[in-house]
Motif scaffolding. Sequence first.
Motif, short mmCIF file in Angstrom:
data_model
loop_
_atom_site.label_atom_id
_atom_site.label_comp_id
_atom_site.label_asym_id
_atom_site.label_seq_id
_atom_site.Cartn_x
_atom_site.Cartn_y
_atom_site.Cartn_z
N ALA A 174 -17.36 1.68 -59.32
CA ALA A 174 -16.39 0.94 -58.49
C ALA A 174 -15.52 -0.02 -59.47
CB ALA A 174 -16.93 0.27 -57.29
N GLY A 175 -16.05 -0.35 -60.65
CA GLY A 175 -15.48 -1.19 -61.58
C GLY A 175 -15.87 -2.65 -61.39
N PRO A 176 -15.64 -3.63 -62.17
CA PRO A 176 -15.97 -5.20 -62.03
C PRO A 176 -15.45 -5.50 -60.65
CG PRO A 176 -15.50 -4.66 -64.01
CD PRO A 176 -15.08 -3.35 -63.38
N LEU A 177 -15.93 -6.48 -60.08
CA LEU A 177 -15.32 -6.96 -58.72
C LEU A 177 -14.76 -8.32 -59.09
CD1 LEU A 177 -15.53 -7.41 -55.82
CD2 LEU A 177 -17.61 -8.55 -55.79
N LYS A 178 -13.64 -8.47 -58.66
CA LYS A 178 -12.86 -9.78 -58.78
C LYS A 178 -12.75 -10.05 -57.34
CE LYS A 178 -11.56 -9.08 -63.28
NZ LYS A 178 -11.93 -10.09 -64.20
N LEU A 179 -12.92 -11.59 -57.40
CA LEU A 179 -13.25 -12.28 -56.07
C LEU A 179 -11.88 -12.38 -55.39
CD1 LEU A 179 -15.42 -15.19 -56.80
CD2 LEU A 179 -16.07 -12.78 -55.66
N ARG A 180 -11.81 -11.86 -54.11
CA ARG A 180 -10.59 -12.01 -53.46
C ARG A 180 -10.73 -12.07 -51.84
NH1 ARG A 180 -7.88 -5.82 -53.59
NH2 ARG A 180 -6.65 -6.69 -52.16
N GLY A 181 -9.81 -12.61 -51.15
CA GLY A 181 -10.04 -12.77 -49.64
C GLY A 181 -11.02 -13.73 -49.28
N LEU A 182 -11.33 -14.81 -50.16
CA LEU A 182 -12.28 -15.89 -50.08
C LEU A 182 -11.80 -16.62 -48.89
CD1 LEU A 182 -13.37 -16.90 -53.50
CD2 LEU A 182 -14.44 -15.36 -52.24
N GLU A 183 -12.99 -17.35 -48.45
CA GLU A 183 -12.52 -18.35 -47.12
C GLU A 183 -12.49 -19.67 -47.43
OE1 GLU A 183 -14.05 -17.07 -42.93
OE2 GLU A 183 -15.54 -16.10 -44.48
N TYR A 184 -13.39 -20.13 -48.49
CA TYR A 184 -13.67 -21.51 -48.64
C TYR A 184 -13.56 -21.92 -50.23
CZ TYR A 184 -16.16 -21.54 -44.11
OH TYR A 184 -16.40 -20.94 -42.80
N LEU A 185 -13.48 -20.94 -51.19
CA LEU A 185 -13.66 -21.48 -52.54
C LEU A 185 -12.32 -20.46 -53.03
CD1 LEU A 185 -17.34 -20.81 -53.51
CD2 LEU A 185 -16.25 -22.99 -52.75
N ARG A 186 -11.28 -20.27 -52.30
CA ARG A 186 -10.10 -19.79 -52.74
C ARG A 186 -9.40 -20.37 -53.96
NH1 ARG A 186 -6.44 -16.05 -50.29
NH2 ARG A 186 -7.75 -16.24 -48.36
N LYS A 187 -9.33 -21.80 -53.68
CA LYS A 187 -8.57 -22.43 -54.70
C LYS A 187 -9.24 -22.37 -56.20
CE LYS A 187 -7.13 -27.01 -55.83
NZ LYS A 187 -7.09 -28.66 -55.24
#
Length: 438
Positions: A174-187
């Motif tokens: 699936a390839g490396p995961l890049k964080l997206r759609g976070l709830e609390y640590l988006r910034k």
Amino acid sequence: MSPEDSGSNRAPNSKDQLSLYGRYLDESAAEDGGGFLVEVGANGRSTDVELEQADEDQDGSDDQIIAPYDPSKIEIQTLNPTINLLISRLLNGMIDLAPDFQRKAGIWSDEQQSRLIESLLLRIPLPSFYAAENEDNTWVEDSSWAIVDGIQRLTAIARFIAPDALAKMSGIKAGPLKLRGLEYLRKDFEGKGYSDLSGRMQIRLNETQVVVHLIRPGTPEEVKFNIFARINTGGLPLTRQEIRHALIPGPARKLLSSLADSPEFASATGRRISSERMADREMVLRYLAFRLTDPNMFRSQDFDQFLAQTMRQVNRLTDDERAAHAIDFRRAMITAEEIFEAHTFRKQFPGQTWRLPVNKAIFESVSVNLASLTDHERSTLVASREQVVEGYQQLMADYDFERSVSVGTGDRFKVVNRFAKVRRLFRTVLENNGGSTQ
């Protein structure tokens, strides 16, 4: 009613205690599909597979351990490994994530995987993992683990921290995961990958401990299946075939997958059998079970255990033997459809025109009997299909046969009965048309 219409999900009533043929003859029952219950998939829709009914004369249920076990042989160990240890085991081929099981179960979205990583960064405990220890260890080597509950979670973690190891050892690319759609640590973390994290945050992830309930090899298999049938931490109970798939790695997985995905199987079953919860693979496995074990020699009172033993038996076959079984299976599918057309592997009573759901017990008895014939015999049956269909309809009106494909189908007497009667039907037509070689 058109041939596309199948059974109903209505609850049984008093008249359902009559024979199914008797219910078929009742006009009010016929109007809603004959009163045949069908299995329902995860999406709540019909799978077009007739629901097998338990025999009311037999006690017990699927989620009860009905045989005595030696408590000293039941060993479930609770471990607290770190994320780093799980990744290390995965990298060294000591964790089996069963990638095709992962695919069938439905891969989590990037957002779902990202929020799991977010939970780890926030030090929120994850639900427990459940695994079975494979019987491949020696005194100098640790054994591998088959992850049964927690596949999605571990896949998400490995994809974020070690995507190359995930692809290499489990085939999940699936390839490396890049964080997206976070709830609390988006910034601070939105769009970041593992390598973008500070050393402190990487250590936090790697040193996080999780709970793994590990079932040791000496535990009776019936107990293993019972445990995994009960757990539901992911919100969707595992099917029996999903459990077998997770607990029994090996070539059997590939064979079941290839035959379930074959165009011959899809066509013969009207392309209506869902692959989502491995219903299609279970049907293929049931065929193989009675190709490898003569129905007359069937002794098991636990049909799930019988199917599990078949998967191990398939694993022990040679590549050539598995290939030969695949050829026989495809030929049986083609022949069955040429004979029964829209009613292939379905109940068909005298005078019936609409199509009922696929019946697993009929699938077994018809396909296995066809596979055991020669090419000439199969061709003769196709040429005499009207006689076969007429005989089959009369067979469905036989009370004992009807019960053997409807209620308590794993009972030994019913297994022997239905296979023998289908075989006798085919042999009678062959003898009447000069096509028998026996």
